[in-house]
Design an enzyme around this catalytic site. Structure first.
Site, mmCIF file in Angstrom:
data_model
loop_
_atom_site.group_PDB
_atom_site.id
_atom_site.type_symbol
_atom_site.label_atom_id
_atom_site.label_comp_id
_atom_site.label_asym_id
_atom_site.label_seq_id
_atom_site.Cartn_x
_atom_site.Cartn_y
_atom_site.Cartn_z
ATOM 1 N N HIS A 44 34.398 33.697 -25.169
ATOM 2 C CA HIS A 44 35.341 34.597 -25.833
ATOM 3 C C HIS A 44 35.217 34.442 -27.344
ATOM 4 O O HIS A 44 34.753 33.416 -27.820
ATOM 5 C CB HIS A 44 36.789 34.203 -25.513
ATOM 6 C CG HIS A 44 37.154 34.142 -24.070
ATOM 7 N ND1 HIS A 44 37.900 35.119 -23.459
ATOM 8 C CD2 HIS A 44 36.919 33.196 -23.120
ATOM 9 C CE1 HIS A 44 38.105 34.789 -22.186
ATOM 10 N NE2 HIS A 44 37.517 33.628 -21.957
ATOM 11 N N TYR A 45 35.722 35.417 -28.081
ATOM 12 C CA TYR A 45 36.109 35.124 -29.457
ATOM 13 C C TYR A 45 37.623 35.085 -29.512
ATOM 14 O O TYR A 45 38.300 35.675 -28.648
ATOM 15 C CB TYR A 45 35.499 36.076 -30.494
ATOM 16 C CG TYR A 45 35.866 37.541 -30.489
ATOM 17 C CD1 TYR A 45 37.190 37.993 -30.369
ATOM 18 C CD2 TYR A 45 34.883 38.504 -30.669
ATOM 19 C CE1 TYR A 45 37.499 39.328 -30.412
ATOM 20 C CE2 TYR A 45 35.185 39.857 -30.706
ATOM 21 C CZ TYR A 45 36.501 40.256 -30.584
ATOM 22 O OH TYR A 45 36.815 41.596 -30.620
ATOM 23 N N THR A 46 38.156 34.395 -30.543
ATOM 24 C CA THR A 46 39.610 34.231 -30.598
ATOM 25 C C THR A 46 40.312 35.530 -30.977
ATOM 26 O O THR A 46 41.433 35.785 -30.529
ATOM 27 C CB THR A 46 39.997 33.134 -31.606
ATOM 28 O OG1 THR A 46 39.314 33.384 -32.839
ATOM 29 C CG2 THR A 46 39.635 31.744 -31.085
ATOM 30 N N GLU A 98 36.734 29.561 -26.132
ATOM 31 C CA GLU A 98 37.097 30.456 -27.226
ATOM 32 C C GLU A 98 36.263 30.071 -28.451
ATOM 33 O O GLU A 98 36.160 28.895 -28.802
ATOM 34 C CB GLU A 98 38.584 30.308 -27.586
ATOM 35 C CG GLU A 98 39.537 30.824 -26.521
ATOM 36 C CD GLU A 98 39.690 32.350 -26.528
ATOM 37 O OE1 GLU A 98 39.154 33.012 -27.457
ATOM 38 O OE2 GLU A 98 40.340 32.862 -25.606
ATOM 39 N N HIS A 135 33.531 37.635 -21.987
ATOM 40 C CA HIS A 135 34.782 38.186 -21.462
ATOM 41 C C HIS A 135 34.619 39.689 -21.179
ATOM 42 O O HIS A 135 35.130 40.208 -20.184
ATOM 43 C CB HIS A 135 35.906 37.941 -22.474
ATOM 44 C CG HIS A 135 37.276 38.056 -21.900
ATOM 45 N ND1 HIS A 135 38.410 38.000 -22.674
ATOM 46 C CD2 HIS A 135 37.711 38.220 -20.621
ATOM 47 C CE1 HIS A 135 39.476 38.126 -21.888
ATOM 48 N NE2 HIS A 135 39.078 38.263 -20.651
ATOM 49 N N ASP A 148 35.058 41.000 -26.428
ATOM 50 C CA ASP A 148 34.559 39.712 -26.886
ATOM 51 C C ASP A 148 33.572 39.072 -25.918
ATOM 52 O O ASP A 148 33.677 39.298 -24.715
ATOM 53 C CB ASP A 148 35.735 38.758 -27.178
ATOM 54 C CG ASP A 148 36.624 38.467 -25.954
ATOM 55 O OD1 ASP A 148 37.000 39.408 -25.248
ATOM 56 O OD2 ASP A 148 36.930 37.276 -25.730
HETATM 57 ZN ZN LIG Z 1 38.540 36.899 -24.406
#
Ligand SMILES: [Zn+2]
Length: 235
Positions: free
Chosen positions: A25-27, A90, A132, A142
């Site tokens: 993911h990215y935050t 993340e 994600h 993301d």
């Molecule tokens: Zn995510």
């Protein structure tokens, strides 16, 4: 280095299930601390196993043996409880909402080391390292089209297609919808969203030339090669 400074109460049990997927993911928040505060807030009901900061620092929020709450409503190859089957990481980046930018070298070094370690310990297959957006194409973008999936695959994390000349010919006749489903995407999701998600992972060129969502020849060829098992060898 992995720090236990910010543990999260947001998890439950996996049951007998061993993790078989890694979801990246990215935050998607303005700051690293903003993201971490959310991941450890009992009211937020979200978490991840790890956060990787832009300086490469890794924070562990939830033990890998527990089920963290990062994937939400999602699907991959028939499985809908992705949280139960995965480890969620993340990666700090403001994301498309707050100023999407390239991931840093320190960050990617830490992501690489962390993924390799997790894959070795749990016996996770290369092809089971996903974004994600792969498991929730209509809801999530993301880690996005700047994420260096090919570089990771060259280091044995995730996969990257290596099409043959023959693949390029055969791909023209590909049923794109069926092929995306065969690869793992949710057949109930709108075709355009699935194509875009596939391109965020495997065809970043589509974003550079404004063709995201269109099943162009490059998209078809890479998908065909993935399904044929024609993959780049790690170096
Ligand atoms: Zn995510």
């Amino acid at each position: 280095m992995v720090l236990d400074a910010y543990k999260s109460p947001n998890f439950d049990e996996r049951g007998d299930v061993k993790p078989s997927l890694i979801i990246l993911h990215y935050t998607g928040m303005e700051t690293m601390m903003g993201a971490v505060q959310k991941l450890i807030d009992p009211d937020s009901k979200v978490s991840a196993h790890y956060t990787v900061d832009e300086d490469g620092t890794v924070y562990r929020h939830v033990d890998e043996s527990k089920r963290a709450w990062h994937a939400g409503h999602s699907f991959w190859r028939g499985e809908t409880d992705i949280n139960k089957h995965s480890i969620g990481i993340e990666i700090v980046n403001p994301g498309h909402e707050w100023g999407y930018r390239p991931f840093t070298g320190h960050q990617m070094k830490s992501v690489t080391d962390l993924c390799r370690d997790i894959m070795n310990r749990h016996g996770i297959e290369d092809e089971n390292v996903l974004g994600h957006s792969d498991v929730a194409p209509s809801r999530k973008q993301d880690p996005g089209e700047y994420f260096p999936w090919k570089d990771l695959a060259l280091q044995g994390i995730g996969v990257w297609p290596d099409p043959s000349d023959e693949d390029a010919v055969k791909a023209a006749g590909l049923n794109i919808e069926r092929a995306l489903h065969d690869f793992g995407y949710d057949s109930r999701v709108k075709l355009r969203d699935k194509i875009t998600a596939f391109q965020r992972h495997f065809v970043h060129e589509a974003f550079a030339n404004g063709q995201a969502g269109e099943a162009d020849q490059l998209t078809r060829v890479r998908l065909y090669a993935l399904l044929a098992g024609h993959l780049l060898e790690p170096q």
